[in-house]
Design a protein around this motif. Sequence first.
Motif, PDB file in Angstrom:
ATOM      1  N   ASN A 534       0.823  -1.211   0.000  1.00 12.20           N
ATOM      2  CA  ASN A 534       0.000   0.000   0.000  1.00 12.20           C
ATOM      3  C   ASN A 534       0.856   1.259   0.000  1.00 12.20           C
ATOM      4  OD1 ASN A 534      -2.515  -1.199  -0.061  1.00 12.20           O
ATOM      5  ND2 ASN A 534      -2.646  -1.388   2.158  1.00 12.20           N
ATOM      6  N   SER A 535       1.953   1.236   0.740  1.00  8.12           N
ATOM      7  CA  SER A 535       2.834   2.398   0.798  1.00  8.12           C
ATOM      8  C   SER A 535       3.420   2.706  -0.571  1.00  8.12           C
ATOM      9  CB  SER A 535       3.957   2.154   1.809  1.00  8.12           C
ATOM     10  OG  SER A 535       3.442   1.972   3.107  1.00  8.12           O
ATOM     11  N   ILE A 536       3.838   1.672  -1.287  1.00 11.54           N
ATOM     12  CA  ILE A 536       4.453   1.870  -2.601  1.00 11.54           C
ATOM     13  C   ILE A 536       3.411   2.323  -3.615  1.00 11.54           C
ATOM     14  CG2 ILE A 536       5.778   0.732  -4.424  1.00 11.54           C
ATOM     15  CD1 ILE A 536       6.818  -1.186  -2.248  1.00 11.54           C
ATOM     16  N   LEU A 537       2.215   1.769  -3.535  1.00 12.40           N
ATOM     17  CA  LEU A 537       1.156   2.150  -4.477  1.00 12.40           C
ATOM     18  C   LEU A 537       0.688   3.587  -4.274  1.00 12.40           C
ATOM     19  CD1 LEU A 537      -1.050  -1.077  -4.476  1.00 12.40           C
ATOM     20  CD2 LEU A 537       0.451  -0.267  -6.304  1.00 12.40           C
ATOM     21  N   SER A 538       0.912   4.142  -3.100  1.00 12.22           N
ATOM     22  CA  SER A 538       0.423   5.488  -2.800  1.00 12.22           C
ATOM     23  C   SER A 538       1.547   6.525  -2.769  1.00 12.22           C
ATOM     24  CB  SER A 538      -0.307   5.488  -1.457  1.00 12.22           C
ATOM     25  OG  SER A 538       0.527   5.025  -0.414  1.00 12.22           O
ATOM     26  N   LEU A 539       2.714   6.182  -3.303  1.00 12.14           N
ATOM     27  CA  LEU A 539       3.824   7.132  -3.302  1.00 12.14           C
ATOM     28  C   LEU A 539       3.505   8.346  -4.168  1.00 12.14           C
ATOM     29  CD1 LEU A 539       6.875   4.703  -3.651  1.00 12.14           C
ATOM     30  CD2 LEU A 539       6.207   5.991  -1.612  1.00 12.14           C
ATOM     31  N   ASN A 540       3.916   9.504  -3.707  1.00 14.11           N
ATOM     32  CA  ASN A 540       3.768  10.730  -4.492  1.00 14.11           C
ATOM     33  C   ASN A 540       4.967  10.907  -5.415  1.00 14.11           C
ATOM     34  OD1 ASN A 540       1.261  12.041  -3.419  1.00 14.11           O
ATOM     35  ND2 ASN A 540       2.366  11.842  -1.491  1.00 14.11           N
ATOM     36  N   LYS A 541       4.896  11.932  -6.260  1.00 13.85           N
ATOM     37  CA  LYS A 541       5.994  12.199  -7.198  1.00 13.85           C
ATOM     38  C   LYS A 541       7.296  12.456  -6.440  1.00 13.85           C
ATOM     39  CE  LYS A 541       3.257  14.151 -10.982  1.00 13.85           C
ATOM     40  NZ  LYS A 541       3.040  15.340 -11.847  1.00 13.85           N
ATOM     41  N   ARG A 542       8.361  11.916  -6.990  1.00 16.44           N
ATOM     42  CA  ARG A 542       9.719  12.096  -6.464  1.00 16.44           C
ATOM     43  C   ARG A 542       9.888  11.495  -5.063  1.00 16.44           C
ATOM     44  NH1 ARG A 542      10.581  16.963  -5.423  1.00 16.44           N
ATOM     45  NH2 ARG A 542       8.602  17.941  -5.956  1.00 16.44           N
ATOM     46  N   VAL A 543       8.989  10.619  -4.692  1.00 18.14           N
ATOM     47  CA  VAL A 543       9.124   9.857  -3.442  1.00 18.14           C
ATOM     48  C   VAL A 543       9.251   8.393  -3.828  1.00 18.14           C
ATOM     49  CG1 VAL A 543       8.133   9.302  -1.207  1.00 18.14           C
ATOM     50  CG2 VAL A 543       7.685  11.535  -2.235  1.00 18.14           C
ATOM     51  N   GLY A 544      10.332   7.766  -3.423  1.00 16.48           N
ATOM     52  CA  GLY A 544      10.577   6.384  -3.806  1.00 16.48           C
ATOM     53  C   GLY A 544      11.030   5.542  -2.635  1.00 16.48           C
ATOM     54  N   ILE A 545      11.351   4.308  -2.955  1.00 10.00           N
ATOM     55  CA  ILE A 545      11.882   3.353  -1.988  1.00 10.00           C
ATOM     56  C   ILE A 545      13.313   3.033  -2.399  1.00 10.00           C
ATOM     57  CG2 ILE A 545      11.579   1.124  -0.871  1.00 10.00           C
ATOM     58  CD1 ILE A 545       9.310   3.091  -0.377  1.00 10.00           C
ATOM     59  N   PHE A 546      14.238   3.211  -1.478  1.00 16.47           N
ATOM     60  CA  PHE A 546      15.661   2.954  -1.739  1.00 16.47           C
ATOM     61  C   PHE A 546      16.052   1.654  -1.058  1.00 16.47           C
ATOM     62  CE2 PHE A 546      20.076   3.348  -0.193  1.00 16.47           C
ATOM     63  CZ  PHE A 546      20.736   3.403  -1.412  1.00 16.47           C
ATOM     64  N   MET A 547      16.525   0.708  -1.861  1.00 20.22           N
ATOM     65  CA  MET A 547      16.947  -0.583  -1.312  1.00 20.22           C
ATOM     66  C   MET A 547      18.380  -0.863  -1.741  1.00 20.22           C
ATOM     67  SD  MET A 547      13.713  -3.184  -1.587  1.00 20.22           S
ATOM     68  CE  MET A 547      13.804  -3.278  -3.368  1.00 20.22           C
ATOM     69  N   ASN A 548      19.237  -0.993  -0.767  1.00 19.49           N
ATOM     70  CA  ASN A 548      20.603  -1.439  -0.974  1.00 19.49           C
ATOM     71  C   ASN A 548      20.693  -2.854  -0.421  1.00 19.49           C
ATOM     72  OD1 ASN A 548      23.311  -1.576  -1.484  1.00 19.49           O
ATOM     73  ND2 ASN A 548      23.872   0.196  -0.261  1.00 19.49           N
ATOM     74  N   ASN A 549      21.632  -3.606  -0.873  1.00 13.15           N
ATOM     75  CA  ASN A 549      21.751  -4.952  -0.318  1.00 13.15           C
ATOM     76  C   ASN A 549      22.363  -4.944   1.079  1.00 13.15           C
ATOM     77  OD1 ASN A 549      24.289  -4.164  -1.298  1.00 13.15           O
ATOM     78  ND2 ASN A 549      24.948  -6.283  -1.521  1.00 13.15           N
ATOM     79  N   GLU A 550      22.648  -3.750   1.580  1.00 17.88           N
ATOM     80  CA  GLU A 550      23.172  -3.594   2.933  1.00 17.88           C
ATOM     81  C   GLU A 550      22.246  -2.651   3.704  1.00 17.88           C
ATOM     82  OE1 GLU A 550      27.145  -2.201   2.678  1.00 17.88           O
ATOM     83  OE2 GLU A 550      27.783  -3.741   1.258  1.00 17.88           O
ATOM     84  N   GLY A 551      21.662  -3.123   4.797  1.00 16.35           N
ATOM     85  CA  GLY A 551      20.786  -2.274   5.593  1.00 16.35           C
ATOM     86  C   GLY A 551      19.336  -2.384   5.162  1.00 16.35           C
ATOM     87  N   LEU A 552      18.493  -1.691   5.924  1.00 18.76           N
ATOM     88  CA  LEU A 552      17.059  -1.724   5.676  1.00 18.76           C
ATOM     89  C   LEU A 552      16.675  -0.784   4.545  1.00 18.76           C
ATOM     90  CD1 LEU A 552      15.748  -1.653   9.366  1.00 18.76           C
ATOM     91  CD2 LEU A 552      15.959  -3.655   7.876  1.00 18.76           C
ATOM     92  N   ALA A 553      15.557  -1.087   3.914  1.00 22.93           N
ATOM     93  CA  ALA A 553      15.015  -0.195   2.888  1.00 22.93           C
ATOM     94  C   ALA A 553      14.576   1.115   3.533  1.00 22.93           C
ATOM     95  CB  ALA A 553      13.839  -0.865   2.184  1.00 22.93           C
ATOM     96  N   LYS A 554      14.612   2.178   2.737  1.00 20.00           N
ATOM     97  CA  LYS A 554      14.265   3.501   3.244  1.00 20.00           C
ATOM     98  C   LYS A 554      13.382   4.225   2.230  1.00 20.00           C
ATOM     99  CE  LYS A 554      18.707   4.066   5.650  1.00 20.00           C
ATOM    100  NZ  LYS A 554      19.917   4.912   5.782  1.00 20.00           N
ATOM    101  N   TYR A 555      12.593   5.154   2.755  1.00 16.65           N
ATOM    102  CA  TYR A 555      11.906   6.089   1.867  1.00 16.65           C
ATOM    103  C   TYR A 555      12.931   7.089   1.343  1.00 16.65           C
ATOM    104  CZ  TYR A 555       7.325   4.373   3.298  1.00 16.65           C
ATOM    105  OH  TYR A 555       6.224   3.587   3.508  1.00 16.65           O
TER     106      TYR A 555
END
Length: 697
Positions: A534-555
């Motif tokens: 739900n969070s990803i489907l409701s993202l506004n413009k220029r707001v994303g999810i950052f995922m690195n293979n190290e650490g937790l995902a972040k807005y």
Amino acid sequence: MKTNNTELLRWVYENAYPNLTYLALLILAFLMQFTFSGHVTKKSDLGAWDHIVMHMRTKLLVGYLLLLVLLNSYIIIVAAMQLGRDGALQYMGMVYENLFSKVKNVSAIVSIITVFLMPYFFHFIHRRYVKPRLSALKRKYRVSQTGDSLSDIRVENQAYKSKTFEVRKYYKDGHIFMGLDEYDEPIYMDDSEFKSKNLKILGATQTGKGVIQQVLLDQAIMKGWGAWFFDQKPDDFIYSVLVESCKHWNRKPPVVLDLTGESTGKYSPFEYGPLRERLQRFNKVFGLIGKGTDADHYKNINRQIMTFLSDYWDGTLGHLDKLLNGKDSSIPDNKRQWVFENTINIRTRLDEWKLLPHLFTNKGEGFNVQKELELGSVVYVKGRQDDDLIRDVVSALLVEWKDCIIKKRHSNHIFTCLDEAKFCISATVASALATILSKEANMALAYQERDDIKNVPDQTVDKDALKNQVETNTLITISYKCSYDTAEWIAINTGTIQKNITRMEGVDTDGFGAESWSGNRMIGSEAETYISTNSILSLNKRVGIFMNNEGLAKYLFTSWIPVNQKSPLPLAEQSYNDNGRKSDFDNKKPSKKANPKVIVNNEHKGGTPTDETDTITHEYSSSSDFDPSSDPDFIAMLEAQMANDSIEADSSVYQEEVQQIALEDIKKAEPEKHPESITVPESQDDLISSFVKKGKK
């Protein structure tokens, strides 16, 4: 004392109606409503307070009724003391007679009923509207054992708004600034970590993919890296950002290679690189790779011919046109007809390529990928996603870029953004994603949905394998608003957390149709993704999810690179059309009429070349067009073929294509001093085809 008694009796008589009557009825109605409302419950279910309230209700009603009797008795006693026994009875008769006489009219009866029902009305309002809200408020602010709850898109939709900020103030030496998190804290990656990983940027159109690419390219330019951008749409602002960034960080202006021909830049797709790499690119782009069908037989012949011609070909398309059409005298006479008869599909495709004259360059004049890599240039490549031919050229350029990267002759790190990657990505490039990381280069692949990478135009590739290669070799993922399938995949890859949530909570429903929380609830543990779908489907413009293979995902919150002035692409070099105007590859005459001197490729013959790049030199520059009058040997060959009429109809799959080409009348090939014209029989249509064209304009 008598005076006081008299005044009391007078006051009672005057206020018996309506004041005392309304007050008595109001109190009685309140006590009756308080006593007889509520649900019947078992005594074993009642607490101490419930028992007290239950007894109080009954006793208050009974006590009130006794009080009314005592008040009447008190008035009679006072009247008897003041007026005597007979006077007291007469006084009470007067009070009740006066009371009954006033309540006989309709308005008085309505008033009495209204007063009597008022407690029930207030009780209804309280139970129906006030109590449920008080219950919800009490539940909201109670001291709960857990505050966890599952994702609700109505809440998520307003959770994170877009942010606008000055990007460059967050730049930091030795780090790459990705954007801000939800707490306005910058997200950084070490240069060494960033350079050791590829990125994939997912998201629908106009959600922020272009903005994050601007930020990354701006920092690559700032750090002195080579920065390449393959633009497939094209983007309206990215070139202006590159120009502004180069000015801001004191770098040379971007090198522009417009493969659409609308702007500047020339490119010879098969000129540079070792012979094997050049032939691989050619076979791939011209569709000579086998597909496991009957047509593979003819493709094998085409590849055999191209291998043979590689000893004579300088890599330019103009020279290849001459070789295929038998216009180059360096090819042995006994091979010209064989080459010509078996390359109709290549020549047809090459005729289509002539619509892009900037691809038909003289040797050494085209865009040099290796040179720009070694210089660490900022390069802007413009393509088109809706043009099959231009997509093929971009794919060839990308493969050549990969080949040059693997050689690692460059000293600067190379960062490349491949926008709309699905239109030009190939299995060759995807498989090399991991390899280029050790060659001082990394890439960012941008596309809309996860499965888009399977929708590549090349139908010969294993699409599932291609998708797996891309996802495996891109350890950094940045996702903006996208479809449900992609959002679900992103959410799953953020991991899961355990939440203590309310599995069941009871409510009580009263006779007025209102519900109140009972206070009894059951708590259980349930797993949910760290960042929900739900969070990803409701993202506004220029707001994303950052995922690195190290650490937790972040807005991730991103903002634009400032552009003071929009920069248009440079104008294309002046070209001329057939109406007396000269083009880039038409009507070019050799500077010196002489037979070309060809140095055969030593690599093909088994020797070791002096350089990885094939060396083929001429005493003059190759012409990009063909003039029949400049090649007497070729004219003689045609005359001999037409005189002998020895060419049989070709029964191969290419015969249908040959028969579709209209034969043009061949005018006099010799200078004007020879007025004779060459008459071509109808039976020769499949022989000379459309490649014998008028050389004069």
